[in-house]
Write an enzyme that holds these catalytic residues in place. Structure first.
Site, PDB file in Angstrom:
ATOM      1  N   ASP A 169      -0.670 -18.221   2.049  1.00 31.64           N
ATOM      2  CA  ASP A 169      -1.765 -19.136   1.729  1.00 31.64           C
ATOM      3  C   ASP A 169      -1.876 -20.224   2.795  1.00 31.64           C
ATOM      4  O   ASP A 169      -2.976 -20.601   3.212  1.00 31.64           O
ATOM      5  CB  ASP A 169      -1.598 -19.735   0.333  1.00 31.64           C
ATOM      6  CG  ASP A 169      -0.165 -20.124   0.006  1.00 31.64           C
ATOM      7  OD1 ASP A 169       0.750 -19.789   0.772  1.00 31.64           O
ATOM      8  OD2 ASP A 169       0.046 -20.754  -1.056  1.00 31.64           O
ATOM      9  N   ASP A 226      -3.840  -7.241   6.294  1.00 30.19           N
ATOM     10  CA  ASP A 226      -5.179  -6.696   6.088  1.00 30.19           C
ATOM     11  C   ASP A 226      -6.170  -7.828   5.801  1.00 30.19           C
ATOM     12  O   ASP A 226      -7.240  -7.930   6.415  1.00 30.19           O
ATOM     13  CB  ASP A 226      -5.142  -5.709   4.921  1.00 30.19           C
ATOM     14  CG  ASP A 226      -6.403  -4.860   4.815  1.00 30.19           C
ATOM     15  OD1 ASP A 226      -7.271  -4.949   5.705  1.00 30.19           O
ATOM     16  OD2 ASP A 226      -6.516  -4.108   3.835  1.00 30.19           O
ATOM     17  N   TYR A 237       0.820  -1.214   0.000  1.00 29.71           N
ATOM     18  CA  TYR A 237       0.000   0.000   0.000  1.00 29.71           C
ATOM     19  C   TYR A 237       0.854   1.265   0.000  1.00 29.71           C
ATOM     20  O   TYR A 237       0.421   2.316   0.462  1.00 29.71           O
ATOM     21  CB  TYR A 237      -0.911   0.026   1.238  1.00 29.71           C
ATOM     22  CG  TYR A 237      -1.951  -1.072   1.300  1.00 29.71           C
ATOM     23  CD1 TYR A 237      -2.121  -1.987   0.271  1.00 29.71           C
ATOM     24  CD2 TYR A 237      -2.771  -1.198   2.418  1.00 29.71           C
ATOM     25  CE1 TYR A 237      -3.066  -2.994   0.347  1.00 29.71           C
ATOM     26  CE2 TYR A 237      -3.728  -2.203   2.501  1.00 29.71           C
ATOM     27  CZ  TYR A 237      -3.861  -3.102   1.469  1.00 29.71           C
ATOM     28  OH  TYR A 237      -4.809  -4.088   1.563  1.00 29.71           O
TER      29      TYR A 237
END
Length: 362
Positions: A231, A255, A145
């Site tokens: 994952d 997030d 981000y």
């Protein structure tokens, strides 16, 4: 007659912003003021509310005024609601307000506890008989981000435009959030840090993260560690959550994982967070994780638990851990009593939850 204890007054900027943000910030203010009123004068809150958000954007073309950061700089903390509305593109609303504050105030540590409340049904069968309690520590200033990149080559005609979104990982940024996670782990019953990356596929930034994690871990021999691909960690949240204590991850990965954790606890409406500037050079910001929920905004149905949990994190930040614990216990007691909003299977209104928590605080 002994003198009354000195009053500590905390100046807080309230930014309800959009949708249900207004309702849950109002709930949080009511509860915090009730705590202060019962403190015997030990502390008080001085609130200033700022009407920024998508409504402000519709009037001015900006999510906050040009000098908004200067207006906020001297507060002790910021109490934020939620940002976003269908009339404003999400990237404009987010970058114009929340990320504008987080990045400019260097709120580089985002703490998101995953808390299972009594009386609230979790989709995890394991939660019925296993003690589950972990916290996600999110790098909040760079990573995916960072806002680096661009869109190019649109002049070549339809179908030929290229978009680049560059993730930024600095050794300094990785080290400070990883050390923060280790220091937090030392304060918890289970002293363990789980690092999350995707270094098998992202061979530069994520490998740097892994190397910094290994180096920092050597300074904390009393803390158990593991490094898990994102994952595999998503699967672990579901299959073996009892093995988690502190999970540290990059901006994007944390997030996503923290939202998964809150869903496993029963609802995003339960999720609290703190955006911290640990050095206290700037005010930190406390906000529920849920969005502005336009579908229920204004109906009094929003779950204030996330905002109230964020208020508890703010109390911790102010050095009031006993009051923070009282507030968390009151939230739990309210849930256990069956006073719950529709998102967690109840029929209560936002104000009913608020009143019940205040009553529990006595």
């Amino acid at each position: 007659m002994p003198a009354a204890p000195a009053t500590r007054t905390f100046r807080i900027a309230a930014i309800p912003a959009d949708g249900v943000g207004e309702e849950v910030v109002a709930a949080g203010r009511t509860v915090l003021d009730a705590l202060a009123a019962g403190s015997g004068g030990a502390f008080a809150f001085d609130w200033t509310e700022f009407p920024w958000g998508c409504g402000y954007y519709a009037e001015t073309g900006r999510m906050m005024p040009a000098d908004g950061l200067e207006q906020l700089r001297d507060f002790d903390a910021l109490y934020f609601g939620a940002v976003g509305w269908p009339s404003v593109p999400d990237h404009i609303s987010l970058w114009g307000l929340r990320l504008n504050i987080c990045q400019n105030f260097d709120q580089w540590a985002n703490v998101r506890p995953v808390r299972f409340h009594p009386g609230i049904t979790s989709p995890l069968r394991k939660a019925d008989h296993t003690e589950l309690d972990w916290v996600v520590v999110r790098e909040n200033s760079e990573g995916e981000y960072a806002g680096l990149g661009g869109r190019n080559l649109s002049g070549r005609g339809p179908g030929n435009e290229v978009a680049l979104q560059t993730a930024l990982f600095t050794e300094h940024g990785c080290e400070r959030i990883i050390r923060f996670a280790f220091d937090l782990a030392r304060q918890r019953p289970r002293k363990k840090v789980s690092s999350v990356t995707k270094s098998n596929a992202q061979q530069y930034g994520m490998v740097l993260w892994d190397e910094v994690f290994e180096r920092v871990a050597a300074d904390y021999p009393d803390v158990e560690t593991e490094s898990v691909l994102v994952d595999a960690m998503a699967a672990k949240f579901v299959l073996k959550p009892e093995d988690l204590s502190v999970v540290v991850a990059s901006n994007l990965n944390a997030d996503i994982l923290s939202d998964l954790g809150s869903a496993l606890a029963g609802s995003l409406g339960l999720a609290a967070s703190a955006n911290l500037n640990p050095e206290r050079r700037f005010p930190s910001m406390f906000e529920p994780v849920h969005g502005s929920a336009p579908d229920i905004a204004g109906q009094g149905l929003a779950n204030p638990a996330g905002a109230l949990g964020s208020a508890a994190l703010m109390l911790d930040h102010f050095g009031l851990p006993a009051e923070a614990t009282r507030l968390r216990d009151a939230i739990d007691a309210t849930a256990a009593a069956g006073i719950r909003t529709p998102d967690v299977g109840g029929t209560a209104k936002t104000t009913e939850i608020t009143d019940a928590v205040v009553a529990e605080l006595g």
